[in-house]
Design a protein around this motif. Structure first.
Motif, PDB file in Angstrom:
ATOM      1  N   GLU A 109       0.718  -1.042   0.108  1.00 47.92           N
ATOM      2  CA  GLU A 109      -0.070   0.010  -0.230  1.00 47.92           C
ATOM      3  C   GLU A 109       0.908   1.278   0.046  1.00 47.92           C
ATOM      4  N   GLU A 161       2.282   1.997  -3.326  1.00 49.93           N
ATOM      5  CA  GLU A 161       1.449   2.745  -4.395  1.00 49.93           C
ATOM      6  C   GLU A 161       1.318   4.238  -3.964  1.00 49.93           C
ATOM      7  N   ALA A 162       1.165   4.682  -2.838  1.00 51.63           N
ATOM      8  CA  ALA A 162       0.978   5.914  -2.395  1.00 51.63           C
ATOM      9  C   ALA A 162       2.345   6.642  -2.889  1.00 51.63           C
ATOM     10  N   MET A 190      -8.913  -3.071  -4.802  1.00 50.44           N
ATOM     11  CA  MET A 190      -7.568  -2.317  -5.082  1.00 50.44           C
ATOM     12  C   MET A 190      -6.936  -3.172  -6.161  1.00 50.44           C
ATOM     13  N   GLU A 196      -4.925   5.306   0.261  1.00 47.59           N
ATOM     14  CA  GLU A 196      -4.147   3.923   0.658  1.00 47.59           C
ATOM     15  C   GLU A 196      -4.021   3.879   2.013  1.00 47.59           C
ATOM     16  N   THR A 204      -5.154   0.758   4.433  1.00 51.25           N
ATOM     17  CA  THR A 204      -4.288   0.334   5.230  1.00 51.25           C
ATOM     18  C   THR A 204      -4.737   0.026   6.686  1.00 51.25           C
TER      19      THR A 204
END
Length: 269
Positions: free
Chosen positions: A11, A14-15, A87, A126, A130
Motif C-alpha cells: 500500500e 502505491e501511495a 484495489m 491508500e 491500510t
C-alpha cells in the motif's frame, strides 16, 4: 507480522509512487503556481484522513461488546477483503496508465490546490485501506503477537520507501510491472484468508451454518497449527479441517475474482 509487513509495504509503495509522479511533474514544469509545498500539504491531509478513520474505528469498538463487537469486527474483515480485491483489480486495469492520467489531471488543474487534492486523495485512499487491512488482521491479535504485527507494519513502510526508490530509479531487476504482478497474487491470497476468517466468525456466532464439518482432515500432512501451516493459513486461508461453508466461500471468492478480472478485457475488446 509477515502479512502486516506485506500489506503496508504494498500500500505504501502505491501511495509513494503517486506522490513521486506528482513531484517529478511539478519539478519538470517549473510552474510557480503549483508548488511543492502544496503537494506536501496534500500528503499531510491524506495522512490525517487515515488517522481520523483509525481513531473513529477504535472509538466505535470501545462502545461495543459481545455479539455486537463480533459482528462489527467480522464486518471490518469482510470490508478489508473487498477493498484488497477492488484495489488489485483497479490497479490491474489502470496501473499502466496511472502516470499519464495523473500528469494529465495535473496539467488541467488550476493552481497548487489541485496538486494538493490529488496527493490527499492518493495518500488518504491508500492510508484508509491500510488502516482497515491492519484492523482486520489485528482483531484476533493481542500482547506479543500484536506488537509483532505493528513492528511488521513499520518494517513494511521502510521497505516501501526503498522499493519505490528502486522503481523510480529504473532498476532493471525490479521493474514496476513485475512488482505489481507478483504482489497482486499475494494480495488476492490475503483477501481470501480474510474472507475465510470472517466466515468462520459468522459460523461461530451461529449466523451461518457450517453445513458439513470437517469436510476433510489434512492435519497429518500439514497442520494449520504448525509454522508452515500457520503461514499458509494467514496468507491463503488454508484450513486443515475446513467446513463446507468455508470451502464454498473460498472457491466462490476465486471464481468471482476470475470473473471480475475478465470483465475489463471483454469491455476493451
Amino acid at each position: 507480522m509477515g502479512n502486516a509487513l506485506f500489506i503496508v509495504w504494498r500500500e505504501s509503495v502505491e501511495a509513494i509512487l503517486v506522490v513521486s509522479i506528482l513531484y517529478a511533474w511539478i519539478r519538470a514544469r517549473g510552474d510557480d503556481r503549483i508548488g511543492v509545498g502544496h503537494l506536501w500539504a496534500g500528503v499531510g491531509g491524506g495522512l490525517l484522513l487515515a488517522g481520523v478513520l483509525a481513531v473513529a474505528m477504535l472509538g466505535l469498538q470501545s462502545q461495543l461488546a459481545g455479539d455486537a463487537l463480533e459482528a462489527f469486527q467480522a464486518g471490518i474483515v469482510f470490508v478489508a477483503a473487498g477493498l484488497i480485491t477492488h484495489m488489485v483489480l483497479w490497479m490491474r486495469h489502470h496501473g499502466r496508465h496511472m502516470k499519464r492520467e495523473l500528469e494529465s489531471g495535473l496539467a488541467n488543474a488550476a493552481g497548487g490546490a489541485s496538486a494538493a487534492l490529488l496527493a490527499a486523495i492518493a495518500v488518504g485512499r491508500e492510508g484508509a485501506e491500510t488502516v482497515l487491512f491492519l484492523y482486520g488482521l489485528g482483531v484476533e491479535q493481542s500482547g506479543e503477537a500484536l506488537r509483532q504485527m505493528l513492528a511488521g507494519a513499520g518494517i513494511g513502510f521502510v521497505l516501501a520507501l526503498a522499493t519505490a526508490w528502486l522503481i523510480q530509479s529504473g532498476a532493471r531487476w525490479l521493474p514496476s510491472r513485475l512488482f505489481f504482478r507478483a504482489t497482486e497474487i499475494i494480495l488476492f491470497l490475503l483477501a481470501a484468508a480474510l474472507l475465510v476468517s470472517g466466515v468462520e466468525r459468522l459460523i461461530n456466532m451461529e449466523w451461518l451454518p457450517p453445513l458439513l464439518e470437517p469436510v476433510w482432515d489434512s492435519s497429518p500432512l500439514l497442520s494449520d497449527g504448525s509454522t508452515v501451516g500457520g503461514i499458509a493459513a494467514a496468507f491463503a486461508g488454508y484450513r486443515a479441517q475446513p467446513s463446507l461453508m468455508v470451502l464454498i466461500a473460498w472457491f466462490g471468492y476465486w471464481g468471482l475474482v476470475a470473473l471480475l478480472g475478465r470483465l475489463p478485457k471483454r469491455a476493451a475488446a
